[in-house]
Each structure stands twice: as C-alpha cells, then as structure tokens.
Design an enzyme around this catalytic site. Structure first.
Site, short mmCIF file in Angstrom:
data_model
loop_
_atom_site.label_atom_id
_atom_site.label_comp_id
_atom_site.label_asym_id
_atom_site.label_seq_id
_atom_site.Cartn_x
_atom_site.Cartn_y
_atom_site.Cartn_z
N GLU A 28 0.83 -1.20 0.00
CA GLU A 28 0.00 0.00 0.00
C GLU A 28 0.87 1.26 0.00
O GLU A 28 2.01 1.25 0.45
CB GLU A 28 -0.87 0.04 1.25
CG GLU A 28 -1.78 -1.15 1.44
CD GLU A 28 -2.42 -1.17 2.81
OE1 GLU A 28 -3.39 -1.92 2.99
OE2 GLU A 28 -1.94 -0.43 3.72
N CYS A 38 3.13 8.41 1.59
CA CYS A 38 3.58 7.40 2.55
C CYS A 38 3.77 6.10 1.78
O CYS A 38 2.82 5.59 1.17
CB CYS A 38 2.53 7.25 3.64
SG CYS A 38 2.90 6.00 4.87
N CYS A 76 5.15 -7.42 7.43
CA CYS A 76 6.15 -6.95 8.39
C CYS A 76 6.44 -8.07 9.37
O CYS A 76 5.54 -8.82 9.77
CB CYS A 76 5.64 -5.72 9.13
SG CYS A 76 6.86 -5.00 10.27
N CYS A 119 3.91 -5.65 15.79
CA CYS A 119 3.34 -4.67 16.71
C CYS A 119 1.83 -4.89 16.81
O CYS A 119 1.14 -5.01 15.80
CB CYS A 119 3.64 -3.25 16.24
SG CYS A 119 5.40 -2.87 16.13
N CYS A 148 -0.96 -2.72 14.84
CA CYS A 148 -0.73 -2.49 13.41
C CYS A 148 -1.26 -3.65 12.59
O CYS A 148 -0.89 -4.80 12.81
CB CYS A 148 0.77 -2.30 13.17
SG CYS A 148 1.21 -2.11 11.43
N CYS A 185 -2.51 1.43 8.25
CA CYS A 185 -1.46 0.67 7.57
C CYS A 185 -1.84 -0.81 7.49
O CYS A 185 -2.07 -1.46 8.50
CB CYS A 185 -0.14 0.84 8.32
SG CYS A 185 1.24 0.04 7.49
#
Length: 344
Positions: A93, A106, A113, A117, A120, A331
């Site tokens: 994205e 961004c 990832c 976290c 997220c 995100c």
C-alpha cells in the site's frame, strides 16, 4: 535486473555500457536516463525523442516494470490510498496525503512486516518479502505517470514494513529519491520511520544526506513497550536512544495514543523526559480505529490534555490528526480488506 533497481550513478554507467556495446552515439545515454525517473516513461514507446528502433531495443533489453493498481480509495479529506500488486503477486500500500502546500506520499518497503506490533494491521499479517528498490520507488513513480495527482513534495517510509529491516533496498531507494538525476526530492523532505533497528539506524546516520528519522516509540517504558512491540526485547529504549544521538537532524518520536494503555500522566512525563534527552520532537496521533480491532483510540479531550502534559514537561509536541477515517487508511487495512473472502 532492471535499470530502475540501480542508483542513478550506477544506472548511468549501465546505460552507457548498453549504448557502447551497440556502438550507438554517447549522447543516447543522456537521452535515455531521464526516462527512468526525471520524466518517467510508462514504457519505452512513450520516449518520444528516441528512434523507434532504439525504443524497440530498449523494450527487449531493459523493460520498465510497473505494479498494477489493484485498488484506490479517496477520502473526503483528500487522502488517497492505493493498493499495488507486483508481478509475483505481492501486494503493498501507499497513501497520498495533500495538506496545504505539502503533498506527502507514505510508501511501503516490505510486503507485510516481521515485527508484530499489536496495534498495526501490517504487523498482524506477518512478513511476506522485502521490496526491491524499483518496487519501493515505483509507488512514487506511478503517481508521476498519473496526471490526476500532483508531484509528491514529501516522502515518508511509514507504510507497510520496517524500512531498516530492508536496508540494502531502502539505501538504494533513498539515493533514487534524492539524486538530481533521480526524483530530485530534497533529503530534508524524506523521512524514514523505524521501530528502532540499531544497525540500520547507524547505517542511515552514516549517509551524508540529512534524511529525517522518526522513531516509532509508542511507550516510554521498556516493559510496557515490549508488550505491544516485541522489538523492544532486542533493541530496548536506552540502546535506541544512544543510536539516535548519531543523527545531525532533529529526531521525531512517533507516538500512537491508545486509550488506557499509553496515555497516562506518567507516560506523558517520561515521554517528555526522553524527548528532551535527544532534543526530539514528539508527534502524537490517536490510534486509527481501522488498524487494530480490540484497541480504542484515546478520546480527543484526553489527546489534548496529554499533549499539554508533554509540553508542560518541557518537550516540543504536535498533535497530528488522523487522515482517511472514512476509507481503509490504517497501515495494512486495505490489503487485509482486499484479500478477505467475500463472505467474511
């Protein structure tokens, strides 16, 4: 390899070698290079000042790969989110955020990832793969190819992935973004956001350009931070703070406010103490409600009082407003929604 994967100085040499092996005039290198980034071409047939025979040879030998735009969502506040698919099927994205004279894009550095976290959506989907340099910069290049969008003035590595976990590709992408023969974006307008990978921080600090760095902190207390950010166990707050001292530009702390979790008065006081230690600026942002099911954004009144507490304790602080609340702007959210089964 595509020339789009090379830093501009290396790309010029590669093009020069290609031109030389075909016994073409040396000026062809100067004609070809700008079509990579300065005035990007969708494909070589769009390079209007090149002979058809040359554009045909370039198409055969040096294709210009592009991602497919799978989805695009526009918010009433002007924010636009894109979902891109690369040739191997990986999705990432990017988000375009116009604000007065700034046009911030961004961008993502990884598909997924590895750092997990809890607040997220990208972290919850797990790690797919690193992006190549051309795939990182393509998120900017595609907007330059679309007349509907203004040229981005600022680039932030705050999309999917941890940029310093993909340092070799991000290192090259930074050169492409900044170099006059690349996209020519001033280093002070490019910011790398990180959870605090110390080797990557030190590598970024060694670069001569003054790129910005933003540390995703989210709690000033190591034990509490480790509960929502597992990276804290490997690179605890004091170690990251020492690494951040290597930067010549002011460091930014990114701090997402989660109700009842990291918005207590003691959090504000300790956050201010850490920021003063580095002369850092604190950006406060309420949790985006679409990114973390089960967690609640701090209420606006408490955000304001928390900011006042941080400021009263001696730190520079700004409250950032959430953008794209009416679209999947958190995100990883758009990718999760796009890949969800139809009956989910």
């Amino acid at each position: 390899m595509t020339w789009l994967d090379l830093a501009p100085d290396e790309a010029r040499l590669a093009i020069g070698h290609w031109v030389g092996t075909r016994e073409l005039p040396a000026y062809r290198t100067r004609q070809i290079l700008p079509y990579l980034w300065q005035r990007p071409a969708a494909d070589w047939s769009a390079a209007s000042d090149l002979p058809r025979s040359l554009s045909g040879a370039l198409t055969a030998d040096a294709a210009l790969p592009r991602p497919a735009r799978v989805a695009q969502q526009a918010s009433h506040d002007g924010t636009v989110k894109f979902l891109w698919r690369f040739p191997d099927g990986a999705h990432v994205e990017s988000v375009f955020i116009p604000d007065d004279r700034r046009r911030t894009l961004c961008i993502s550095s990884q598909a997924g990832c590895a750092f997990g976290c809890t607040f997220c959506a990208t972290g919850r989907m797990g790690f797919g793969r690193n992006l190549a340099p051309w795939e990182i910069v393509a998120q900017v290049r595609e907007l330059l190819l679309d007349a509907a969008f203004d040229r981005p003035s600022n680039i932030v590595f705050m999309g999917m992935g941890e940029p310093l976990h993909n340092w070799p590709a991000v290192h090259t992408a930074l050169s492409i973004l900044n170099h006059p023969e690349g996209l020519g974006i001033a280093a002070r307008h490019v910011t790398v956001s990180t959870v605090g990978l110390v080797p990557g921080l030190l590598a970024l600090a060694r670069r001569p350009e003054q790129f910005g760095v933003a540390w995703s902190l989210h709690s000033p207390f190591s034990e509490r931070r480790a509960e929502m950010m597992p990276v804290e166990r490997k690179y605890p707050i004091p170690v990251v703070v020492d690494a951040l001292r290597a930067f010549r530009r002011r460091v930014t702390f990114e701090y997402v406010l989660i109700a009842g979790w990291n918005d207590r008065p003691e959090d504000a006081r300790e956050l201010a103490r850490l920021a003063q230690e580095l002369a850092a600026h604190v950006n406060l942002l309420p949790l985006h409600p679409g990114g973390a099911p089960g967690l609640t954004p701090t209420a606006p009144a408490r955000v304001a009082s928390f900011a006042a507490e941080v400021g009263a304790a001696g730190a520079n602080v700004t409250v950032r407003r959430s953008r794209g609340l009416d679209i999947a702007a958190a995100c990883g959210q758009l990718r999760v929604e796009a890949e969800a089964p139809a009956d989910s």
